[in-house]
Design a protein around this motif. Structure first.
Motif, PDB file in Angstrom:
ATOM      1  N   MET A   1       0.741  -1.329  -0.181  1.00 11.73           N
ATOM      2  CA  MET A   1      -0.056  -0.059   0.079  1.00 11.73           C
ATOM      3  C   MET A   1       0.878   1.251  -0.047  1.00 11.73           C
ATOM      4  O   MET A   1       0.470   2.269  -0.698  1.00 11.73           O
ATOM      5  CB  MET A   1      -1.161  -0.133   1.249  1.00 11.73           C
ATOM      6  N   THR A   2       1.960   1.183   0.915  1.00 14.57           N
ATOM      7  CA  THR A   2       2.673   2.417   0.724  1.00 14.57           C
ATOM      8  C   THR A   2       3.565   2.589  -0.502  1.00 14.57           C
ATOM      9  O   THR A   2       3.613   3.817  -1.034  1.00 14.57           O
ATOM     10  CB  THR A   2       3.841   2.457   1.994  1.00 14.57           C
ATOM     11  N   SER A   3       3.968   1.451  -1.154  1.00 11.88           N
ATOM     12  CA  SER A   3       4.708   1.896  -2.472  1.00 11.88           C
ATOM     13  C   SER A   3       3.630   2.115  -3.407  1.00 11.88           C
ATOM     14  O   SER A   3       3.939   2.999  -4.439  1.00 11.88           O
ATOM     15  CB  SER A   3       5.194   0.259  -2.885  1.00 11.88           C
ATOM     16  N   ILE A   4       2.419   1.511  -3.413  1.00 11.97           N
ATOM     17  CA  ILE A   4       1.381   1.757  -4.477  1.00 11.97           C
ATOM     18  C   ILE A   4       0.959   3.315  -4.272  1.00 11.97           C
ATOM     19  O   ILE A   4       0.904   4.248  -5.352  1.00 11.97           O
ATOM     20  CB  ILE A   4       0.200   1.178  -4.368  1.00 11.97           C
ATOM     21  N   LEU A   5       1.038   3.979  -2.931  1.00  9.88           N
ATOM     22  CA  LEU A   5       0.392   5.703  -2.823  1.00  9.88           C
ATOM     23  C   LEU A   5       1.578   6.287  -3.211  1.00  9.88           C
ATOM     24  O   LEU A   5       1.423   7.342  -3.931  1.00  9.88           O
ATOM     25  CB  LEU A   5       0.313   5.534  -1.387  1.00  9.88           C
ATOM     26  N   LEU A   6       2.843   5.828  -2.977  1.00 12.25           N
ATOM     27  CA  LEU A   6       4.000   6.680  -3.494  1.00 12.25           C
ATOM     28  C   LEU A   6       3.953   6.835  -5.007  1.00 12.25           C
ATOM     29  O   LEU A   6       4.325   7.786  -5.666  1.00 12.25           O
ATOM     30  CB  LEU A   6       5.393   6.083  -2.722  1.00 12.25           C
ATOM     31  N   LEU A   7       3.839   5.503  -5.549  1.00 13.25           N
ATOM     32  CA  LEU A   7       4.023   5.347  -6.975  1.00 13.25           C
ATOM     33  C   LEU A   7       2.866   6.303  -7.692  1.00 13.25           C
ATOM     34  O   LEU A   7       3.021   6.963  -8.630  1.00 13.25           O
ATOM     35  CB  LEU A   7       3.898   4.058  -7.661  1.00 13.25           C
ATOM     36  N   LYS A   8       1.753   6.352  -6.910  1.00 11.26           N
ATOM     37  CA  LYS A   8       0.461   6.969  -7.364  1.00 11.26           C
ATOM     38  C   LYS A   8       0.728   8.357  -7.582  1.00 11.26           C
ATOM     39  O   LYS A   8       0.390   9.196  -8.482  1.00 11.26           O
ATOM     40  CB  LYS A   8      -0.740   6.632  -6.702  1.00 11.26           C
ATOM     41  N   ASN A   9       1.215   9.032  -6.274  1.00 14.60           N
ATOM     42  CA  ASN A   9       1.790  10.305  -6.044  1.00 14.60           C
ATOM     43  C   ASN A   9       2.728  10.766  -7.153  1.00 14.60           C
ATOM     44  O   ASN A   9       2.589  11.971  -7.533  1.00 14.60           O
ATOM     45  CB  ASN A   9       2.034  10.667  -4.650  1.00 14.60           C
ATOM     46  N   SER A  10       3.658   9.869  -7.211  1.00  9.09           N
ATOM     47  CA  SER A  10       4.795  10.264  -8.314  1.00  9.09           C
ATOM     48  C   SER A  10       4.204  10.327  -9.704  1.00  9.09           C
ATOM     49  O   SER A  10       4.540  11.343 -10.380  1.00  9.09           O
ATOM     50  CB  SER A  10       5.828   8.946  -8.281  1.00  9.09           C
ATOM     51  N   PHE A  11       3.382   9.258 -10.063  1.00  7.75           N
ATOM     52  CA  PHE A  11       2.509   9.292 -11.249  1.00  7.75           C
ATOM     53  C   PHE A  11       1.793  10.714 -11.588  1.00  7.75           C
ATOM     54  O   PHE A  11       1.720  11.289 -12.584  1.00  7.75           O
ATOM     55  CB  PHE A  11       1.808   7.856 -11.560  1.00  7.75           C
ATOM     56  N   SER A  12       1.088  11.133 -10.446  1.00  8.36           N
ATOM     57  CA  SER A  12       0.320  12.339 -10.537  1.00  8.36           C
ATOM     58  C   SER A  12       0.982  13.341 -10.712  1.00  8.36           C
ATOM     59  O   SER A  12       0.831  14.536 -11.617  1.00  8.36           O
ATOM     60  CB  SER A  12      -0.716  12.309  -9.254  1.00  8.36           C
ATOM     61  N   PHE A  13       2.343  13.563 -10.144  1.00  8.02           N
ATOM     62  CA  PHE A  13       2.991  14.751 -10.159  1.00  8.02           C
ATOM     63  C   PHE A  13       3.714  14.637 -11.644  1.00  8.02           C
ATOM     64  O   PHE A  13       3.634  15.665 -11.992  1.00  8.02           O
ATOM     65  CB  PHE A  13       4.421  14.401  -9.107  1.00  8.02           C
ATOM     66  N   ALA A  14       4.164  13.424 -12.212  1.00 11.32           N
ATOM     67  CA  ALA A  14       4.605  13.406 -13.475  1.00 11.32           C
ATOM     68  C   ALA A  14       3.382  13.932 -14.553  1.00 11.32           C
ATOM     69  O   ALA A  14       3.848  14.704 -15.267  1.00 11.32           O
ATOM     70  CB  ALA A  14       5.235  12.185 -13.709  1.00 11.32           C
ATOM     71  N   LEU A  15       2.297  13.368 -14.348  1.00  3.69           N
ATOM     72  CA  LEU A  15       1.251  13.491 -15.158  1.00  3.69           C
ATOM     73  C   LEU A  15       0.990  15.262 -15.228  1.00  3.69           C
ATOM     74  O   LEU A  15       0.719  15.864 -16.192  1.00  3.69           O
ATOM     75  CB  LEU A  15       0.042  12.728 -14.667  1.00  3.69           C
ATOM     76  N   ASP A  16       0.981  15.710 -13.915  1.00  3.55           N
ATOM     77  CA  ASP A  16       0.722  17.222 -13.740  1.00  3.55           C
ATOM     78  C   ASP A  16       1.595  18.114 -14.434  1.00  3.55           C
ATOM     79  O   ASP A  16       1.294  19.070 -15.408  1.00  3.55           O
ATOM     80  CB  ASP A  16       0.685  17.750 -12.419  1.00  3.55           C
ATOM     81  N   GLN A  17       3.086  17.577 -14.476  1.00  5.21           N
ATOM     82  CA  GLN A  17       3.917  18.435 -14.960  1.00  5.21           C
ATOM     83  C   GLN A  17       3.765  18.325 -16.507  1.00  5.21           C
ATOM     84  O   GLN A  17       3.779  19.331 -17.323  1.00  5.21           O
ATOM     85  CB  GLN A  17       5.217  17.871 -14.690  1.00  5.21           C
ATOM     86  N   LYS A  18       3.368  16.949 -17.000  1.00  2.00           N
ATOM     87  CA  LYS A  18       3.142  16.858 -18.590  1.00  2.00           C
ATOM     88  C   LYS A  18       2.029  17.719 -18.836  1.00  2.00           C
ATOM     89  O   LYS A  18       2.145  18.345 -20.093  1.00  2.00           O
ATOM     90  CB  LYS A  18       2.795  15.401 -18.806  1.00  2.00           C
ATOM     91  N   LYS A  19       0.923  17.666 -18.295  1.00  2.61           N
ATOM     92  CA  LYS A  19      -0.040  18.659 -18.604  1.00  2.61           C
ATOM     93  C   LYS A  19       0.234  19.884 -18.649  1.00  2.61           C
ATOM     94  O   LYS A  19      -0.209  20.850 -19.735  1.00  2.61           O
ATOM     95  CB  LYS A  19      -1.166  18.238 -17.477  1.00  2.61           C
ATOM     96  N   GLN A  20       1.012  20.563 -17.640  1.00  3.15           N
ATOM     97  CA  GLN A  20       1.261  21.949 -17.731  1.00  3.15           C
ATOM     98  C   GLN A  20       2.215  22.206 -19.061  1.00  3.15           C
ATOM     99  O   GLN A  20       2.065  23.322 -19.745  1.00  3.15           O
ATOM    100  CB  GLN A  20       2.455  22.238 -16.579  1.00  3.15           C
TER     101      GLN A  20
END
Length: 471
Positions: free
Chosen positions: A21-40
């Protein structure tokens, strides 16, 4: 399933769930951050593309020397500017009537994307599969157009999928390492429990002397301590039961022996009286005397035995008795017996009150004096003294008899035990008097002790609680 297996399995599952769960949450946050950067980045590119297009369109209008470019001219300019692009970014134009007027590649728009822009007149971004779509409402040549751009975000998704796969591999490796460490820790922590289990199994199989090692100060060491205490209690009770069983066996054996001897004599001499026809008067009197003596002995034996058996079962009548008066009464009753043996009895007690069962108390003193009489010679002296010592009432019975060997003193309160069997049987004893005395003293919550010297006599000391001495 054993306890260590349950603890191992449940702990491993919880740890792996927590790690995953910790790894998935960290990965999800990382993916969300990368996707937000890509969207910008994509949105900036979208805005830059449209701004550049509008600037180029103004230049084109000047070339055409037209105030406003017609839609067909505008379409040609779009084709000239953007061309065809099968791979890479795509762009799509809709007019105010929601009609597609140009696209540089085939695009499958996400549902609701264009409707959201048309309804709110705001820019929207939406991800579908590995594509990021940006839609906005633009004013070109005084007309409203809806522009949609498509950008490939496969690199971001691939990084996310690769990281997810790596996390799965790492989780599996962590599971193996954690399982190995957890197994070792559980074996160490639950080793005392294994010893307790082995110890209790041995105790349950009859090894009552078995003790469990006690180490540390945790709950398992406390459990081991309690198990050892239980084993000690069980061993003590078993030894007591064995002792009771042995005493009962000895009691029955002695009873059989004590009854057999007088019965044999009675039957034998009865047969002689019946068979012999020419028996003399002297022999008849002698045989009858023996039969009477043995019958009397059996009566004494049965009476003592019945009194010993029922002493703890009858309803006791506890009363406050005046010890001075009670000792005087007992002394008068016993004086008849001592006078017949030419003995001197001194029976007296201090003034005071003691709660006793009167009949049992009298039986106690009768038996002690009876033993003293049997151990003494004619003309001897017997003392029975009672006195108060704080809250205890003490009794001392002394004689000048033959005494008891030291090694025999601990055995004299056993039923049917006789130091001198020949003398005891000759005087009508059966070895039950002191056993009865011990039971009576025990019922009165008291203690009884014996001191004796061979050839000098015996002293009996009794202490009973609850006495109130008089003035």
């Amino acid at each position: 399933m054993k306890l260590w297996q349950k603890v191992f399995l449940y702990t491993l599952i919880l740890v792996m769930l927590a790690v995953s769960m910790t790894s998935i949450l960290l990965l999800k946050n990382s993916f969300s951050f990368a996707l937000d950067q890509k969207k910008q980045s994509v949105y900036s590119e979208h805005e830059f593309l449209l701004t550049s297009f509008k600037s180029m369109m103004i230049t084109e209008r000047f070339k055409e020397n037209a105030i406003v470019l017609e839609e067909k001219t505008l379409q040609k300019f779009m084709k000239k500017t953007f061309g065809k692009n099968k791979e890479g970014s795509g762009i799509l134009f809709f007019n105010a009537k929601h009609e597609k007027i140009y696209t540089n590649k085939e695009m499958k728009l996400p549902e609701g994307l264009l409707e959201a822009v048309i309804e709110t007149e705001k820019s929207y971004m939406q991800v579908q599969e590995h594509q990021l779509y940006t839609a906005s409402s633009e004013s070109i040549e005084g007309k409203t157009y809806y522009v949609v751009t498509e950008h490939d975000i496969t690199d971001v998704v691939n990084i996310h999928e690769n990281m997810l796969w790596q996390i799965q591999i790492i989780s599996m490796m962590c599971a193996i390492v954690i399982a190995f460490i957890l197994l070792i820790v559980l074996k160490i922590l639950l080793h005392p429990l294994k010893k307790i289990n082995e110890g209790t199994r041995a105790i349950a199989q009859g090894s009552y002397q078995k003790r469990i090692p006690e180490k540390g100060h945790d709950e398992l060491s406390e459990l081991a301590h309690n198990m050892n205490r239980m084993a000690e209690a069980v061993e003590t009770n078993v030894r007591a039961l064995e002792h009771v069983a042995e005493d009962r066996k000895n009691f029955i054996d002695n009873l059989s022996h004590e009854l057999k001897t007088p019965l044999t004599s009675i039957l034998g001499f009865s047969d002689l009286l019946q068979i012999k026809k020419d028996i003399t008067e002297e022999s008849r009197i002698e045989y009858a005397g023996i039969i009477k003596a043995e019958a009397s002995r059996m009566r004494t034996l049965s009476g003592k035995l019945m009194e010993l058996i029922t002493v703890g079962e009858t309803n006791l009548e506890w009363q406050q008795e005046n010890m001075q008066e009670l000792f005087e009464e007992i002394g008068n009753s016993l004086k008849v017996i001592t006078d017949s043996r030419d003995m001197n009895l001194f029976c007296e007690a201090q003034q005071g009150i003691l709660c006793v069962d009167k009949e049992l108390f009298k039986s106690l003193l009768y038996n002690l004096v009876d033993n003293a009489i049997k151990a003494s010679k004619e003309g001897g002296k017997i003392w029975v003294n009672g006195y108060f010592n704080k809250e205890d009432f003490c009794i001392e019975v002394s004689d000048e008899g033959v005494g008891i060997p030291k090694e025999e003193i601990d055995k004299i309160t056993q039923a049917f035990y006789m130091v001198d069997k020949t003398r005891s049987r000759a005087s009508g004893g059966a070895g039950l008097g002191l056993a009865l005395c011990k039971e009576i003293v025990s019922l009165h919550q008291g203690t009884i002790q014996f001191e004796s010297q061979l050839g000098e006599g015996t002293q009996v000391f009794i202490c009973m609680k609850g006495g109130v001495g008089g003035a």
